[in-house]
Design a protein around this motif. Structure first.
Motif, PDB file in Angstrom:
ATOM      1  N   GLY A  56       0.710  -1.323   0.238  1.00  0.00           N
ATOM      2  CA  GLY A  56       0.122   0.012  -0.024  1.00  0.00           C
ATOM      3  C   GLY A  56       0.705   1.265   0.214  1.00  0.00           C
ATOM      4  N   SER A  57       2.219   1.118   0.070  1.00  0.00           N
ATOM      5  CA  SER A  57       2.900   2.377  -0.363  1.00  0.00           C
ATOM      6  C   SER A  57       2.713   2.993  -1.562  1.00  0.00           C
ATOM      7  CB  SER A  57       4.593   1.878  -0.008  1.00  0.00           C
ATOM      8  OG  SER A  57       4.594   1.611   1.424  1.00  0.00           O
ATOM      9  N   ASN A  58       2.944   4.356  -1.683  1.00  0.00           N
ATOM     10  CA  ASN A  58       2.667   5.224  -2.848  1.00  0.00           C
ATOM     11  C   ASN A  58       3.873   5.844  -3.233  1.00  0.00           C
ATOM     12  OD1 ASN A  58      -0.086   4.675  -3.686  1.00  0.00           O
ATOM     13  ND2 ASN A  58      -0.400   5.506  -1.715  1.00  0.00           N
ATOM     14  N   MET A  59       4.348   5.911  -4.687  1.00  0.00           N
ATOM     15  CA  MET A  59       5.309   6.459  -5.181  1.00  0.00           C
ATOM     16  C   MET A  59       5.140   7.483  -6.532  1.00  0.00           C
ATOM     17  SD  MET A  59       9.021   4.542  -6.260  1.00  0.00           S
ATOM     18  CE  MET A  59       8.121   3.601  -7.651  1.00  0.00           C
ATOM     19  N   THR A  60       5.645   8.644  -6.495  1.00  0.00           N
ATOM     20  CA  THR A  60       5.174   9.384  -7.734  1.00  0.00           C
ATOM     21  C   THR A  60       6.948   9.627  -8.182  1.00  0.00           C
ATOM     22  OG1 THR A  60       3.440  10.159  -6.664  1.00  0.00           O
ATOM     23  CG2 THR A  60       4.309  11.597  -8.569  1.00  0.00           C
ATOM     24  N   LEU A  61       6.978   9.633  -9.508  1.00  0.00           N
ATOM     25  CA  LEU A  61       8.350   9.678  -9.999  1.00  0.00           C
ATOM     26  C   LEU A  61       8.154  10.630 -10.992  1.00  0.00           C
ATOM     27  CD1 LEU A  61       9.812   5.989 -10.431  1.00  0.00           C
ATOM     28  CD2 LEU A  61      10.018   7.700  -8.524  1.00  0.00           C
ATOM     29  N   SER A  62       9.054  11.543 -11.318  1.00  0.00           N
ATOM     30  CA  SER A  62       9.212  12.681 -12.451  1.00  0.00           C
ATOM     31  C   SER A  62       9.677  11.907 -13.733  1.00  0.00           C
ATOM     32  CB  SER A  62      10.182  13.861 -12.151  1.00  0.00           C
ATOM     33  OG  SER A  62      11.429  13.503 -11.687  1.00  0.00           O
ATOM     34  N   ALA A  63       9.754  12.753 -14.795  1.00  0.00           N
ATOM     35  CA  ALA A  63      10.283  12.180 -15.953  1.00  0.00           C
ATOM     36  C   ALA A  63      11.672  12.032 -15.863  1.00  0.00           C
ATOM     37  CB  ALA A  63       9.865  13.109 -17.207  1.00  0.00           C
ATOM     38  N   LEU A  64      12.377  11.218 -16.428  1.00  0.00           N
ATOM     39  CA  LEU A  64      13.878  11.139 -16.598  1.00  0.00           C
ATOM     40  C   LEU A  64      14.552  12.302 -17.300  1.00  0.00           C
ATOM     41  CD1 LEU A  64      14.336   7.488 -17.696  1.00  0.00           C
ATOM     42  CD2 LEU A  64      14.521   8.419 -15.295  1.00  0.00           C
ATOM     43  N   ASP A  65      15.500  12.898 -16.772  1.00  0.00           N
ATOM     44  CA  ASP A  65      16.286  13.987 -17.468  1.00  0.00           C
ATOM     45  C   ASP A  65      17.346  13.346 -18.583  1.00  0.00           C
ATOM     46  OD1 ASP A  65      18.561  13.182 -16.141  1.00  0.00           O
ATOM     47  OD2 ASP A  65      18.329  14.998 -14.664  1.00  0.00           O
ATOM     48  N   ALA A  66      18.015  13.955 -19.153  1.00  0.00           N
ATOM     49  CA  ALA A  66      18.979  13.588 -20.394  1.00  0.00           C
ATOM     50  C   ALA A  66      20.078  12.629 -19.630  1.00  0.00           C
ATOM     51  CB  ALA A  66      19.673  14.732 -21.149  1.00  0.00           C
ATOM     52  N   ALA A  67      20.110  12.712 -18.687  1.00  0.00           N
ATOM     53  CA  ALA A  67      21.476  11.997 -17.826  1.00  0.00           C
ATOM     54  C   ALA A  67      20.627  10.637 -17.304  1.00  0.00           C
ATOM     55  CB  ALA A  67      21.897  12.773 -17.067  1.00  0.00           C
ATOM     56  N   GLY A  68      19.504  10.486 -17.495  1.00  0.00           N
ATOM     57  CA  GLY A  68      18.889   9.473 -16.758  1.00  0.00           C
ATOM     58  C   GLY A  68      18.312   9.386 -15.322  1.00  0.00           C
ATOM     59  N   THR A  69      18.431  10.849 -14.781  1.00  0.00           N
ATOM     60  CA  THR A  69      18.096  10.903 -13.297  1.00  0.00           C
ATOM     61  C   THR A  69      16.661  11.378 -13.163  1.00  0.00           C
ATOM     62  OG1 THR A  69      18.913  13.209 -13.220  1.00  0.00           O
ATOM     63  CG2 THR A  69      20.425  11.522 -12.754  1.00  0.00           C
ATOM     64  N   PHE A  70      15.948  11.124 -12.019  1.00  0.00           N
ATOM     65  CA  PHE A  70      14.621  11.207 -11.692  1.00  0.00           C
ATOM     66  C   PHE A  70      14.797  11.668 -10.135  1.00  0.00           C
ATOM     67  CE2 PHE A  70      15.143   6.812 -11.391  1.00  0.00           C
ATOM     68  CZ  PHE A  70      14.462   6.506 -10.152  1.00  0.00           C
TER      69      PHE A  70
END
Length: 112
Positions: free
Chosen positions: A13-27
């Motif tokens: 039941g844990s929730n996670m929200t992730l941003s789009a990857l940037d050009a380096a592959g980080t988020f």
């Protein structure tokens, strides 16, 4: 092809929200755990991560850390994104939590 961006929920039941990857592959993003070994109020906590460049199979590995806002600990998650034949994405991960301890001699009991 796996796309880590967006909302995710685990079996506990844990929730996670992730941003789009940037050009380096980080988020970046946020994690709201449904499980914690504390009596304190559970708060949404920030996360930072990186994804390997997707292979031809489109099932990349990734890792991220969560800085818990309600506890003196940090968790590192590592895993891989899998896509089934119907296009459903599943993140398989393992994690290691390090909780602050009073001294180096107590380091043995800092991890879960």
């Amino acid at each position: 092809q796996c796309n880590l961006q967006g909302l995710g929920r685990n079996e506990l039941g844990s929730n996670m929200t992730l941003s789009a990857l940037d050009a380096a592959g980080t988020f970046s993003g946020s994690y709201h755990t449904a499980v914690a070994a504390t009596n304190k109020q559970i708060l949404v906590s920030p996360l930072q991560g990186a994804q390997q460049h997707p292979s031809a199979k489109g099932q990349p590995t990734f890792g991220f850390t969560v800085q818990w806002q309600f506890a003196d600990s940090t968790t590192a998650f590592v895993g891989q994104c899998f896509v089934d034949r119907r296009g459903k994405e599943t993140l398989e991960t393992t994690w290691l939590l390090w909780e602050e301890v009073p001294s180096r001699k107590d380091a043995w009991k800092a991890t879960r």
